[in-house]
Design an enzyme around this catalytic site. Structure first.
Site, short mmCIF file in Angstrom:
data_model
loop_
_atom_site.label_atom_id
_atom_site.label_comp_id
_atom_site.label_asym_id
_atom_site.label_seq_id
_atom_site.Cartn_x
_atom_site.Cartn_y
_atom_site.Cartn_z
N ASP A 40 0.83 -1.21 0.00
CA ASP A 40 0.00 0.00 0.00
C ASP A 40 0.86 1.26 0.00
O ASP A 40 1.99 1.26 0.49
CB ASP A 40 -0.92 -0.02 1.24
CG ASP A 40 -2.08 0.95 1.10
OD1 ASP A 40 -2.40 1.34 -0.05
OD2 ASP A 40 -2.67 1.31 2.13
N GLY A 43 0.09 5.74 -4.07
CA GLY A 43 -0.50 7.06 -4.32
C GLY A 43 0.09 8.11 -3.40
O GLY A 43 0.44 9.22 -3.83
N SER A 85 -7.39 -5.39 -5.39
CA SER A 85 -8.46 -6.03 -4.62
C SER A 85 -9.78 -6.01 -5.39
O SER A 85 -9.94 -5.24 -6.34
CB SER A 85 -8.64 -5.31 -3.28
OG SER A 85 -9.28 -4.06 -3.47
N GLU A 87 -12.22 -4.72 -4.36
CA GLU A 87 -12.77 -3.38 -4.08
C GLU A 87 -12.12 -2.29 -4.93
O GLU A 87 -12.65 -1.19 -5.06
CB GLU A 87 -12.60 -3.04 -2.59
CG GLU A 87 -13.53 -3.82 -1.65
CD GLU A 87 -13.15 -5.29 -1.49
OE1 GLU A 87 -11.94 -5.61 -1.49
OE2 GLU A 87 -14.07 -6.13 -1.41
N ASN A 88 -10.93 -2.60 -5.49
CA ASN A 88 -10.20 -1.57 -6.23
C ASN A 88 -10.87 -1.18 -7.55
O ASN A 88 -10.50 -0.16 -8.16
CB ASN A 88 -8.75 -1.99 -6.49
CG ASN A 88 -7.86 -1.91 -5.25
OD1 ASN A 88 -6.95 -2.72 -5.07
ND2 ASN A 88 -8.10 -0.93 -4.38
N ARG A 214 -5.07 -1.86 8.90
CA ARG A 214 -6.20 -2.73 8.58
C ARG A 214 -5.76 -3.81 7.59
O ARG A 214 -4.70 -3.72 6.99
CB ARG A 214 -7.38 -1.93 8.03
CG ARG A 214 -7.07 -1.09 6.83
CD ARG A 214 -8.33 -0.39 6.28
NE ARG A 214 -7.97 0.61 5.30
CZ ARG A 214 -7.82 1.91 5.56
NH1 ARG A 214 -8.03 2.38 6.77
NH2 ARG A 214 -7.48 2.75 4.60
N LEU A 215 -6.66 -4.81 7.44
CA LEU A 215 -6.34 -5.97 6.60
C LEU A 215 -6.88 -5.82 5.18
O LEU A 215 -6.40 -6.48 4.26
CB LEU A 215 -6.89 -7.26 7.23
CG LEU A 215 -6.48 -7.49 8.70
CD1 LEU A 215 -7.10 -8.78 9.23
CD2 LEU A 215 -4.97 -7.55 8.84
C1 IPE Z 1 -5.28 -2.71 -0.33
O1 IPE Z 1 -5.01 -1.37 -0.50
C2 IPE Z 1 -5.24 -3.39 -1.67
C3 IPE Z 1 -3.94 -3.43 -2.30
C4 IPE Z 1 -2.80 -3.02 -1.81
C5 IPE Z 1 -3.94 -3.99 -3.61
P1 IPE Z 1 -6.16 -0.29 -0.64
O2 IPE Z 1 -5.48 1.01 -0.78
O3 IPE Z 1 -7.10 -0.68 -1.72
O4 IPE Z 1 -6.91 -0.44 0.75
P2 IPE Z 1 -7.87 0.54 1.54
O5 IPE Z 1 -8.85 1.09 0.53
O6 IPE Z 1 -7.02 1.63 2.10
O7 IPE Z 1 -8.49 -0.31 2.58
C1 IPE Z 2 -1.46 0.41 -3.45
O1 IPE Z 2 -1.28 1.78 -3.44
C2 IPE Z 2 -1.71 -0.12 -4.84
C3 IPE Z 2 -3.09 -0.56 -5.08
C4 IPE Z 2 -4.06 -0.55 -4.24
C5 IPE Z 2 -3.36 -1.05 -6.41
P1 IPE Z 2 -2.51 2.78 -3.40
O2 IPE Z 2 -2.89 3.14 -4.80
O3 IPE Z 2 -3.62 2.24 -2.59
O4 IPE Z 2 -1.83 4.01 -2.67
P2 IPE Z 2 -2.52 4.98 -1.62
O5 IPE Z 2 -3.12 4.14 -0.55
O6 IPE Z 2 -3.55 5.76 -2.37
O7 IPE Z 2 -1.38 5.83 -1.13
MG MG Z 3 -4.10 2.39 -0.61
#
Ligand code: IPE
Ligand code: IPE
Ligand code: MG
Length: 264
Positions: A40, A43, A85, A87-88, A214-215
């Site tokens: 994670d 971004g 995920s 959810e992504n 969180r998980l």
């Molecule tokens: C968890 O990260 C999924 C991946 C790293 C692929 P997210 O950024 O999607 O999780 P949340 O939304 O903060 O729970």
């Molecule tokens: C993890 O980084 C990659 C994916 C979930 C695909 P994020 O894109 O969730 O990065 P943040 O959480 O917005 O910083």
């Molecule tokens: Mg993230």
């Protein structure tokens, strides 16, 4: 009995990256067999640098390459990473497209090296929303690296633990209804082997980068007794050295599995 385990690949070559692999002061019996990582913070890393989210994901892919190599050199049995995920899909269309293309080019570029490292690669998650091209790439990768005998590398893409458990429950229900198995046969071992991670040991060490505690629907069944390691480091900045630190911290934890500490 502490000894150093040096990063020497099974079919390793003496290139510079290999020489950078960290040295671990951990007894082999205290090593985690299965490490799971929520990668994670791509971004947030990008934002802090004044760059686009895409640039963050590209940097994250680079980190993944070095962590796969490091984990394999350290003798880790299974590495499972969360790439996308269930959810992504809620993210903007442009970002989702970018990520899916990035997975495809990651595989295209890295498969030869993954194979050369004797790593067995597998994909966890639903396969119903990918392009035919990416599906073929996933299948080819699994087929090509399947006979390898080194580290198992699971990449979770379009993966959600609740979705995985429901798919498994449905498949078991069908077999019970057909009279192939009885409900009594469904124990922990049986159920573990109908999940996407079939055949893998449970997660020992669960790492999440970038500070959230969180998980996020990752490996809920498999991590029932995992040790958790949370770090503020954003995924693009995560290094083999920090992986080594997480493993060393893991090795120092007292895992009781509901019992009592034998040393106390
Ligand atoms: C968890 O990260 C999924 C991946 C790293 C692929 P997210 O950024 O999607 O999780 P949340 O939304 O903060 O729970
Ligand atoms: C993890 O980084 C990659 C994916 C979930 C695909 P994020 O894109 O969730 O990065 P943040 O959480 O917005 O910083
Ligand atoms: Mg993230």
């Amino acid at each position: 009995m502490w000894r150093k385990i040096f990063g020497v690949g099974k079919r390793g070559t003496a290139d510079t990256e290999e020489n950078l692999s960290p040295h671990l002061a951990v007894d082999r019996e205290s090593m985690p067999r299965h490490i799971a990582i929520v990668m994670d913070g791509n971004g947030r890393w990008a934002k802090a640098q004044g760059r686009s989210r895409s640039a963050g994901h590209e940097a994250g892919a680079h980190t993944l390459k070095s962590i796969v190599r490091a984990a394999s050199n350290m003798g880790i049995e299974v590495l499972t990473v969360y790439a996308f995920s269930t959810e992504n899909w809620k993210r903007p269309h442009r970002e989702v497209d970018f990520l899916l293309n990035l997975f495809d080019s990651f595989l295209e570029q890295e498969i030869a090296e993954i194979h050369a490292q004797n790593v067995r690669m597998r994909f966890l998650g639903r396969r119903d929303r990918f392009t035919d091209r990416f599906l073929r790439r996933m299948e080819d990768t699994e087929e090509r690296t399947g006979p390898n005998t080194g580290m198992r590398f699971n990449l979770a893409a379009n993966y959600g633990s609740q979705d995985e458990i429901l798919r498994a429950v449905r498949s078991v229900a069908v077999r019970v209804a057909a009279g192939e198995i009885t409900p009594e046969e469904i124990d922990e071992t049986f159920f573990s082997n109908v999940l996407d991670t079939a055949g893998d040991p449970p997660v020992d060490l669960f790492i999440r980068t970038s500070g959230d505690l969180r998980l996020s629907n990752f490996l809920l069944w498999q991590s029932a007794y995992a040790e958790l390691y949370f770090t503020e480091t954003h995924w693009p900045d995560f290094t083999p050295e920090e992986l080594a630190r997480a493993i060393e911290e893991f090795a120092g934890r007292s895992r009781r599995f509901g019992g009592l500490d034998p040393e106390k």
